[in-house]
Design an enzyme around this catalytic site. Structure first.
Site, PDB file in Angstrom:
ATOM      1  CG  ASP A 351      -1.698   1.278   1.373  1.00  0.00           C
ATOM      2  OD1 ASP A 351      -2.597   1.479   0.534  1.00  0.00           O
ATOM      3  OD2 ASP A 351      -1.410   2.079   2.278  1.00  0.00           O
ATOM      4  CD  GLU A 405      -2.475   2.385  -3.312  1.00  0.00           C
ATOM      5  OE1 GLU A 405      -3.532   3.031  -3.307  1.00  0.00           O
ATOM      6  OE2 GLU A 405      -1.594   2.545  -2.452  1.00  0.00           O
TER       7      GLU A 405
END
Length: 692
Positions: A351, A405
């Site tokens: 993330d 991401e």
């Protein structure tokens, strides 16, 4: 920091010596000549990672996996004589364990000793001093202060339901979990990911559990045809509504969903059904909490985090790891290995990678040309860490999956380390959901351009695989809208019963399917769907909070809607299942090139092929076409999927049982091509397969 040599596994990455004799241009630059002006910067980053790798592995005397075994040393562990506890705390002057076993009082028997010549603290206890299930914390003293803290390496943390206070918990069940499926290997051609959240995975208004997910949701994923689940919010986090992104205890699986054994049981069951389990891992920042987290573990707020202006994340109200410290790198790399080894996760979706890459966290920067990735605004320490993390993960499990991401478009993120890349297997194609949002919000249906659509759904670097998706989980949160809500809005509440659909409902049902088919059909590695979006879940996500009376009403997924065949939701769910079935039926789908056959922005027609499949779209809201011709490989074609089929909520204007034959054109004699002519109703798409 403590490392031990436990194996002699050979490193698979290049050494500095090899690097000196390597070609001047690395593979990343050879694959993209426009990167040539930045070749020195690319090589410099690569060499930095190589030097760090050699340092951490003691020039190959141990493997990177050996180095990343801190969880076996730090934290609380059962020993031959009882228990041993260790913590890294350079700034501490004293550390005591307090808990159920000593009435939560500072007691000399539970006083840790600093290991001579190190910043480590250690305590050895007899077996009788603590038992499975006991709650405990550290009582840490430093010059000028003291406080109760949860150990940084704690592998089990629980919250008291009444006081809401978190504590570490002794976890040593009599019978360790016995794995049933020990030789699982993910299927990645293509990778079809079902992104999910354990707590909100149930229909009931409560926090769901690992076991309930295994029993109630996993079978749906299997039946729908996905081959991977990507689980959010596994690492322990104090605030449920953070979606799991404000992590406090990095080695503890969230206890609000159940026990470690129940999580292992879920992963084991997934493997038994051919489902890979990817973990959403958060190494981009940490929660600011001091009592529950790492914010001020021993009187030094910078023990794990950057000092000064870089200490706090300006947008996320969190703390930023100092990737330049070996002890922090040891902590994070050990965290990666821990989840792979202890729980047998099949990989990670990292993330917030953009936030890690840039000193600015990517905020306020425009990434318009290659120079923006090599202008000195990048955090070389973070780049090095991410590169080492990928080396480690694939050393521990050569079949592991890593996904970044990342929104800025940093070149090389998902390129091989040996080519000068960072080593991720995939990067999220974050341009695609942004494009669909912008298109739906800003353009009337008659202005949708197939040329723009085709460009966006296949806009990626040739040497990097991507995960395509139509909408992100953020769009499902309060304050935003999913694709189905943007298309239909409030009419979903009043006109989604069969026979009662209005024009807005019909439009939404049709475009929802077409958007998904175009995105998945043009994928370059994988496709992702967030839990419930496949059937057009109508409600936003609103976690329990003071503003909604701590209600769980919207922190759930209403499976009853897709199960109710009097409503239209199942049309979308059934289509999603059939779409994945067709994609998986094409051998080596990932290896088949996406080849444009035709586009016409005036007609709003798009056609492209993948292997033996032809995808045809008519985005026009009003115009249908008879005998619309495409020049394709000669032969006969059968319809295998039609978004307009009645079984998927369409009108059924075309007869899909008709076999379509190409017409020979003398102008193309010798090229084995002919004209495939189709009836293409407005706002519909069809997939055809060439008959062998």
């Amino acid at each position: 920091m403590v490392t031990r040599k436990t194996s002699t596994k050979k490193q698979t990455v290049s050494s500095a010596k090899d690097n000196e004799s390597a070609p001047q241009l690395m593979g990343l630059v050879r694959n993209d000549p426009y990167l040539e002006p930045f070749g020195d910067a690319i090589r410099g980053r690569h060499e930095y990672a190589v030097r760090k790798l050699e340092q951490l592995t003691q020039n190959g005397r141990q493997s990177l996996a050996d180095f990343a075994s801190g969880y076996d040393y730090y934290g609380l562990h059962k020993s031959e004589t009882g228990w041993v506890f260790r913590e890294w705390a350079p700034n501490a002057t004293d550390i005591y364990l307090v808990g159920d076993f000593n009435g939560w009082t500072v007691n000399e028997q539970y006083r840790c000793k600093r290991v001579e010549g190190t910043d480590n603290w250690e305590l050895e206890l007899s077996e009788q001093k603590m038992k499975h299930g006991d709650l405990y914390k550290m009582r840490v003293f430093w010059n000028g202060g003291e406080g109760e803290r949860i150990p940084a390496w704690a592998q089990r943390v629980v919250q008291d339901e009444n006081t809401k206070i978190f504590s570490a918990q002794v976890w040593n069940p009599e019978k360790p979990y016995e794995w049933k499926h020990k030789a699982f290997r993910p299927s990645v051609s293509p990778l079809l990911i079902y992104e999910c959240h354990i707590g909100m995975g149930q229909d009931a208004e409560k926090v769901g559990t690992y076991r309930e997910f295994k029993d109630n949701v996993l079978p749906r994923v299997v039946a729908d045809g996905y081959n991977a689940i990507q689980i959010m919010a596994i690492q322990e986090h104090p605030y449920y509504g953070s979606f799991g992104y404000h992590v406090s205890s990095f080695f503890a699986a969230s206890s609000r969903f159940g026990t470690p054994e129940e999580l292992k049981e879920l992963i084991d069951e997934a493997h038994g059904n051919g489902i890979a389990v990817i973990m959403d891992i958060v190494h981009s920042h940490a929660v600011k909490n001091e009592v529950e987290g790492l914010g001020n573990l021993a009187g030094d707020p910078n023990q794990y985090f950057y000092p000064g202006d870089r200490h706090e994340h300006p947008a996320w109200d969190s703390l930023c790891f100092d990737y330049g410290k070996d002890n922090v790198v040891h902590f994070l790399l050990s965290n990666c290995k821990y989840w792979l080894s202890e729980y047998r996760f099949d990989g990670f979706r990292f993330d917030g990678v953009t936030s890690m890459l840039y000193y600015s966290h990517g905020l306020g920067e425009s990434f318009c040309n290659y120079g923006d990735y090599f202008n000195g605004h990048q955090d070389d320490n973070a780049i090095c860490y991410l590169t080492l993390a990928n080396c480690l993960i694939h050393e521990v499990n050569e079949n592991a999956i890593t996904i970044a991401e990342e929104v800025s478009g940093m070149p090389g993120l998902a390129a091989k380390f040996s080519d000068g890349g960072y080593g991720f297997d995939y990067r999220m194609a974050m341009n695609i959901p942004d494009f669909w949002i912008k298109t739906i919000k800003e353009l009337p249906d008659e202005a949708w351009k197939p040329s723009s659509i085709f460009w966006e759904i296949r806009n990626r670097r040739a040497d990097e695989k991507t995960i395509s998706y139509c909408e992100s989980h953020d769009q499902a949160l309060v304050g935003d809208k999913t694709i189905i809500f943007r298309l239909i809005d409030a009419d979903m509440y009043w006109h989604f019963r069969k026979g009662d659909e209005n024009e807005m409902a019909h439009r939404g049902i049709a475009l929802h399917k077409m958007i998904r088919l175009a995105t998945a059909g043009a994928m370059n590695g994988g496709y992702l769907n967030f839990m419930g979006n496949e059937f057009g879940h109508p409600e936003w996500i609103d976690f329990p909070r003071e503003g909604n009376g701590w209600s769980h009403k919207y922190a759930r997924r209403q499976w009853n809607l897709v199960d109710n065949h009097e409503l239209c939701y199942h049309y979308l769910g059934d289509f999603d299942k059939k779409m994945l079935e067709i994609i998986k039926s094409e051998d080596n789908f990932n290896d088949t090139p996406v080849q444009e056959i035709w586009h016409n922005d005036g007609d709003q027609i798009l056609a492209f092929s993948r292997g033996g499949l032809i995808f045809v779209f008519n985005f026009s809201p009003t115009r249908s076409f008879s005998d619309y011709g495409f020049l394709v490989s000669e032969g006969s074609y059968n319809v295998v999927l039609n978004t307009d089929a009645p079984e998927f909520g369409g009108y059924g204007f075309a007869d899909d049982s008709v076999e379509h034959f190409t017409n020979v054109d003398s102008a193309y004699s010798g090229q084995h091509k002919g004209w495939l002519k189709l009836y293409i109703p407005a706002r519909s798409a069809v997939v055809l397969r060439k008959k062998k």
